[in-house]
Motif scaffolding. Structure first.
Motif, PDB file in Angstrom:
ATOM      1  N   UNK A   1      79.613  13.619 -29.017  1.00 20.50           N
ATOM      2  CA  UNK A   1      80.471  14.800 -28.897  1.00 20.50           C
ATOM      3  C   UNK A   1      80.580  15.455 -30.263  1.00 20.50           C
ATOM      4  N   UNK A   2      80.466  16.762 -30.287  1.00 23.72           N
ATOM      5  CA  UNK A   2      80.591  17.474 -31.557  1.00 23.72           C
ATOM      6  C   UNK A   2      79.493  17.108 -32.531  1.00 23.72           C
ATOM      7  N   UNK A   3      78.336  16.673 -32.015  1.00 23.41           N
ATOM      8  CA  UNK A   3      77.201  16.352 -32.869  1.00 23.41           C
ATOM      9  C   UNK A   3      77.269  14.986 -33.520  1.00 23.41           C
ATOM     10  N   UNK A   4      78.212  14.143 -33.128  1.00 21.94           N
ATOM     11  CA  UNK A   4      78.328  12.810 -33.730  1.00 21.94           C
ATOM     12  C   UNK A   4      78.712  11.790 -32.664  1.00 21.94           C
ATOM     13  N   UNK A   5      78.291  10.531 -32.840  1.00 19.89           N
ATOM     14  CA  UNK A   5      78.745   9.493 -31.910  1.00 19.89           C
ATOM     15  C   UNK A   5      80.271   9.392 -31.979  1.00 19.89           C
ATOM     16  N   UNK A   6      80.904   9.398 -30.823  1.00 18.70           N
ATOM     17  CA  UNK A   6      82.360   9.423 -30.738  1.00 18.70           C
ATOM     18  C   UNK A   6      82.821   8.381 -29.730  1.00 18.70           C
ATOM     19  N   UNK A   7      83.837   7.608 -30.071  1.00 18.14           N
ATOM     20  CA  UNK A   7      84.388   6.629 -29.126  1.00 18.14           C
ATOM     21  C   UNK A   7      85.281   7.370 -28.136  1.00 18.14           C
ATOM     22  N   UNK A   8      84.930   7.258 -26.868  1.00 13.10           N
ATOM     23  CA  UNK A   8      85.685   7.886 -25.789  1.00 13.10           C
ATOM     24  C   UNK A   8      86.499   6.794 -25.102  1.00 13.10           C
ATOM     25  N   UNK A   9      87.813   6.985 -25.038  1.00 10.05           N
ATOM     26  CA  UNK A   9      88.735   6.049 -24.398  1.00 10.05           C
ATOM     27  C   UNK A   9      89.061   6.610 -23.015  1.00 10.05           C
ATOM     28  N   UNK A  10      88.875   5.810 -21.970  1.00  9.98           N
ATOM     29  CA  UNK A  10      89.035   6.311 -20.608  1.00  9.98           C
ATOM     30  C   UNK A  10      89.996   5.462 -19.790  1.00  9.98           C
ATOM     31  N   UNK A  11      90.746   6.150 -18.924  1.00  9.43           N
ATOM     32  CA  UNK A  11      91.638   5.513 -17.955  1.00  9.43           C
ATOM     33  C   UNK A  11      91.365   6.215 -16.627  1.00  9.43           C
ATOM     34  N   UNK A  12      91.123   5.448 -15.569  1.00  7.72           N
ATOM     35  CA  UNK A  12      90.879   6.095 -14.274  1.00  7.72           C
ATOM     36  C   UNK A  12      91.329   5.192 -13.139  1.00  7.72           C
ATOM     37  N   UNK A  13      91.601   5.838 -12.004  1.00  6.08           N
ATOM     38  CA  UNK A  13      91.978   5.097 -10.806  1.00  6.08           C
ATOM     39  C   UNK A  13      91.713   5.975  -9.594  1.00  6.08           C
ATOM     40  N   UNK A  14      91.756   5.344  -8.420  1.00 12.11           N
ATOM     41  CA  UNK A  14      91.535   6.052  -7.160  1.00 12.11           C
ATOM     42  C   UNK A  14      92.744   5.874  -6.259  1.00 12.11           C
ATOM     43  N   UNK A  15      93.149   6.989  -5.633  1.00 16.25           N
ATOM     44  CA  UNK A  15      94.255   6.965  -4.672  1.00 16.25           C
ATOM     45  C   UNK A  15      94.076   8.134  -3.718  1.00 16.25           C
ATOM     46  N   UNK A  16      94.344   7.905  -2.462  1.00 15.15           N
ATOM     47  CA  UNK A  16      94.291   8.977  -1.481  1.00 15.15           C
ATOM     48  C   UNK A  16      92.941   9.655  -1.380  1.00 15.15           C
ATOM     49  N   UNK A  17      91.859   8.918  -1.628  1.00 15.11           N
ATOM     50  CA  UNK A  17      90.520   9.496  -1.568  1.00 15.11           C
ATOM     51  C   UNK A  17      90.149  10.339  -2.770  1.00 15.11           C
TER      52      UNK A  17
END
Length: 183
Positions: free
Chosen positions: A60-76
């Motif tokens: 991202x932005x032309x450089x390796x970047x640590x991306x922190x992610x949170x995700x879940x599924x509910x109601x389709x």
């Protein structure tokens, strides 16, 4: 049913609000809204389910970047919240632009659409210095149609993405996106 405004009022009540929120979950059996405060950020968010977390390095932005992610599924629906640190605050707009193009490409949508006003929505995030809302319809890796409603935002050198994948109701969208704030 309780409105998104009443959920915001509950969150402002502190510990009493938490108890009230537990009582309100009977109104939302599919969506069990909970507050998330990602470590390393000032962000406060609401998610309708217990999130899984992950990290990975992305360009991202032309450089390796640590991306922190949170995700879940509910109601389709899939709810996702991610953040990264741009090199500095002046790099945040370019980093968000790269992120938008990459996200659209991931669902097989022409990345140029991130600048198309027809795919923008008026998003707001309290405390953010830059906010951009994008909607798009594409296909997932299995070839299934996917709708995406996403907001990209920044404060200083921290950049964020919050997204709902799937046909979310106005009430669910308002609760999820309205729950984002950078105090």
């Amino acid at each position: 049913m309780h409105s998104p405004a009443s959920l915001h009022a509950v969150r402002r009540l502190g510990p009493i609000g938490v108890l009230m929120a537990v009582a309100l979950t009977a109104c939302y059996p599919t969506f069990n809204w909970r507050e998330l405060r990602p470590e390393g950020t000032p962000l406060q968010a609401l998610l309708p389910c217990k999130p899984e977390t992950a990290e990975r390095s992305v360009p991202l932005g032309g450089a390796p970047t640590v991306l922190h992610m949170h995700s879940c599924k509910a109601g389709g629906l899939t709810f996702a919240l991610a953040w990264a640190n741009a090199p500095d605050a002046t790099a945040a707009p370019a980093t968000l632009s790269d992120w938008q193009r990459a996200s659209l490409a991931a669902i097989r949508v022409d990345p140029v659409l991130h600048t198309d006003p027809a795919h923008r929505w008026s998003a707001t995030v309290a405390g953010a210095t830059l906010v951009q809302g994008i909607t798009a319809q594409g296909t997932d890796p299995q070839g299934q149609v996917v709708q995406a409603r996403t907001v990209y935002f920044a404060r200083d050198a921290q950049v964020f993405q919050a997204a709902i994948y799937g046909p979310a109701s106005d009430e669910v969208s308002a609760t999820f996106f309205g729950g984002l704030k950078l105090p």
